[in-house]
Motif scaffolding. Structure first.
Motif, PDB file in Angstrom:
ATOM      1  N   ILE A 169       0.843  -1.197   0.000  1.00 30.90           N
ATOM      2  CA  ILE A 169       0.000   0.000   0.000  1.00 30.90           C
ATOM      3  C   ILE A 169       0.876   1.243   0.000  1.00 30.90           C
ATOM      4  CG2 ILE A 169      -1.711   1.309   1.318  1.00 30.90           C
ATOM      5  CD1 ILE A 169      -2.877  -1.305   2.281  1.00 30.90           C
ATOM      6  N   ARG A 170       1.919   1.233   0.815  1.00 23.23           N
ATOM      7  CA  ARG A 170       2.856   2.362   0.856  1.00 23.23           C
ATOM      8  C   ARG A 170       3.526   2.557  -0.506  1.00 23.23           C
ATOM      9  NH1 ARG A 170       3.953   7.065   2.613  1.00 23.23           N
ATOM     10  NH2 ARG A 170       3.454   6.422   4.740  1.00 23.23           N
ATOM     11  N   GLU A 171       3.924   1.463  -1.138  1.00 23.19           N
ATOM     12  CA  GLU A 171       4.584   1.533  -2.444  1.00 23.19           C
ATOM     13  C   GLU A 171       3.654   2.161  -3.481  1.00 23.19           C
ATOM     14  OE1 GLU A 171       5.978  -1.692  -5.831  1.00 23.19           O
ATOM     15  OE2 GLU A 171       6.204  -2.231  -3.711  1.00 23.19           O
ATOM     16  N   TYR A 172       2.397   1.742  -3.468  1.00 27.40           N
ATOM     17  CA  TYR A 172       1.415   2.278  -4.411  1.00 27.40           C
ATOM     18  C   TYR A 172       1.178   3.758  -4.137  1.00 27.40           C
ATOM     19  CZ  TYR A 172      -3.075   3.059  -6.691  1.00 27.40           C
ATOM     20  OH  TYR A 172      -4.085   3.565  -7.457  1.00 27.40           O
ATOM     21  N   TYR A 173       1.032   4.126  -2.878  1.00 26.45           N
ATOM     22  CA  TYR A 173       0.800   5.523  -2.490  1.00 26.45           C
ATOM     23  C   TYR A 173       1.947   6.418  -2.950  1.00 26.45           C
ATOM     24  CZ  TYR A 173       0.182   9.575   0.611  1.00 26.45           C
ATOM     25  OH  TYR A 173       0.046  10.846   1.110  1.00 26.45           O
ATOM     26  N   ASP A 174       3.165   5.950  -2.754  1.00 24.29           N
ATOM     27  CA  ASP A 174       4.326   6.741  -3.151  1.00 24.29           C
ATOM     28  C   ASP A 174       4.446   6.851  -4.674  1.00 24.29           C
ATOM     29  OD1 ASP A 174       5.000   7.159  -0.518  1.00 24.29           O
ATOM     30  OD2 ASP A 174       6.432   5.507  -0.426  1.00 24.29           O
ATOM     31  N   GLU A 175       4.117   5.753  -5.366  1.00 23.93           N
ATOM     32  CA  GLU A 175       4.258   5.747  -6.826  1.00 23.93           C
ATOM     33  C   GLU A 175       3.328   6.759  -7.492  1.00 23.93           C
ATOM     34  OE1 GLU A 175       3.764   2.756 -10.687  1.00 23.93           O
ATOM     35  OE2 GLU A 175       2.965   2.178  -8.727  1.00 23.93           O
ATOM     36  N   ILE A 176       2.070   6.825  -7.061  1.00 27.35           N
ATOM     37  CA  ILE A 176       1.113   7.689  -7.746  1.00 27.35           C
ATOM     38  C   ILE A 176       1.354   9.171  -7.468  1.00 27.35           C
ATOM     39  CG2 ILE A 176      -0.654   5.892  -7.799  1.00 27.35           C
ATOM     40  CD1 ILE A 176      -2.080   7.356  -5.518  1.00 27.35           C
ATOM     41  N   ARG A 177       2.320   9.489  -6.609  1.00 26.33           N
ATOM     42  CA  ARG A 177       2.667  10.885  -6.328  1.00 26.33           C
ATOM     43  C   ARG A 177       3.861  11.364  -7.156  1.00 26.33           C
ATOM     44  NH1 ARG A 177       0.921  12.653  -1.166  1.00 26.33           N
ATOM     45  NH2 ARG A 177       2.909  13.639  -0.703  1.00 26.33           N
ATOM     46  N   THR A 178       4.457  10.472  -7.949  1.00 25.11           N
ATOM     47  CA  THR A 178       5.658  10.826  -8.707  1.00 25.11           C
ATOM     48  C   THR A 178       5.305  11.499 -10.035  1.00 25.11           C
ATOM     49  OG1 THR A 178       5.766   8.687  -9.841  1.00 25.11           O
ATOM     50  CG2 THR A 178       6.890   8.873  -7.712  1.00 25.11           C
ATOM     51  N   TRP A 179       6.268  12.289 -10.563  1.00 26.27           N
ATOM     52  CA  TRP A 179       6.066  12.929 -11.868  1.00 26.27           C
ATOM     53  C   TRP A 179       5.941  11.874 -12.967  1.00 26.27           C
ATOM     54  CZ3 TRP A 179       8.158  12.887 -16.662  1.00 26.27           C
ATOM     55  CH2 TRP A 179       7.795  13.918 -17.525  1.00 26.27           C
ATOM     56  N   ASP A 180       6.727  10.830 -12.882  1.00 28.29           N
ATOM     57  CA  ASP A 180       6.694   9.784 -13.908  1.00 28.29           C
ATOM     58  C   ASP A 180       5.301   9.179 -14.032  1.00 28.29           C
ATOM     59  OD1 ASP A 180       9.305  10.103 -14.599  1.00 28.29           O
ATOM     60  OD2 ASP A 180      10.057   8.472 -13.345  1.00 28.29           O
ATOM     61  N   TRP A 181       4.626   8.978 -12.894  1.00 25.63           N
ATOM     62  CA  TRP A 181       3.295   8.377 -12.939  1.00 25.63           C
ATOM     63  C   TRP A 181       2.241   9.385 -13.393  1.00 25.63           C
ATOM     64  CZ3 TRP A 181       0.591   4.271 -13.556  1.00 25.63           C
ATOM     65  CH2 TRP A 181      -0.773   4.283 -13.277  1.00 25.63           C
TER      66      TRP A 181
END
Length: 279
Positions: A169-181
């Motif tokens: 869940i933490r990994e998903y939360y962090d990923e969707i906040r990135t510029w790449d995503w």
């Protein structure tokens, strides 16, 4: 959005852009893929609204409407043997802000993505003085338990501490906040930007692929800035379509490799400021 500090978030499911504020509630139903049916899920939510004396129905696009006005849109994603269906509910949202932030893109911004279907919207607060986030959630949860013969489970609050207990869940939360995503997987588009300055007319064409400028053309009407325009076009290539990318492209001005006069440096600073605000 940038000026008013409204964050932009990209979700994994398809569908158009959605406006969120404290007056908008989201719901999600997770199920086996074989059981997935958009109308069935939307009708479940409608039954919850009927408990609240709100005359909701499902239209042919599987949107939830009241008096023909859209109060809820939804999207879904199918992954292997699983599916999820999630949607919004405009309980007491700021519809003026919704219209302002979701206005159609300017004609000089041409994309290759699928256009959203625009609909007249309404808030369910306009049909019930007592409905709120909690009563809506309780009514929909009650209908879910009835439909699936499920037992009551206390809600889970998605806090920092909770996410730290579950790395995925933490990994998903962090990923969707990135510029790449957020920007790095957007459909290709072209953007033409024009501006009349006191010192010259500027016409810029940008071709963008996955969030990066892959081609650029810059025309500046001032004869003494022709070389600068050519240099800027080259500098914009392979830069992010973002404030950061534009800043990197204009870095040659600070180095003054073209032996620019002071007034030219001031003009390019004005040009950079405008371009950043126009993206």
């Amino acid at each position: 959005m940038k000026e008013e500090e409204v964050p932009l978030v990209r979700r994994r499911s398809g569908g158009g852009t959605v406006y969120h504020d404290i007056g908008n509630t989201n719901y999600t139903i997770i199920m086996p893929r074989d059981s997935f049916d958009r109308r069935t899920n939307a009708e479940l939510v409608c039954r919850g609204m009927h408990q609240l004396d709100i005359p909701a129905s499902v239209n042919e696009r599987h949107d939830i409407v009241v008096d023909g006005k859209k109060v809820s849109g939804s999207a879904y994603k199918l992954v292997n043997t699983r599916a999820y269906h999630h949607g919004t509910m405009l309980i007491d949202a700021d519809l003026k802000a919704l219209g302002r932030y979701l206005r159609p893109p300017p004609k000089n911004l041409v994309g290759k993505g699928v256009e959203s279907v625009r609909s007249t919207v309404a808030r369910i607060r306009d049909y019930s003085y007592t409905v709120d986030h909690l009563s809506f959630c309780e009514a929909v949860a009650d209908q879910f338990r009835r439909a699936h013969n499920a037992e009551y489970r206390p809600p889970i609050e998605l806090t920092e501490a909770y996410m730290n207990e579950y790395p995925k869940i933490r990994e998903y939360y962090d990923e969707i906040r990135t510029w790449d995503w957020i920007y790095g997987q957007t459909p290709d588009f072209t953007h033409r930007l024009q501006k009349q300055f006191v010192w010259a007319d500027v016409d810029i064409h940008l071709q963008v692929h996955r969030g990066f400028i892959i081609d650029a053309a810059v025309i500046i009407s001032a004869k003494d800035l022709i070389a600068v325009a050519s240099r800027l076009a080259g500098q914009l290539k392979n830069k992010q379509y973002s404030d950061t990318g534009v800043g990197e492209a204009f870095s040659f001005v600070g180095m003054n490799r073209l032996n620019l006069q002071e007034r030219h440096i001031d003009q390019l600073a004005e040009l950079e400021q405008w371009l950043v605000s126009a993206l």
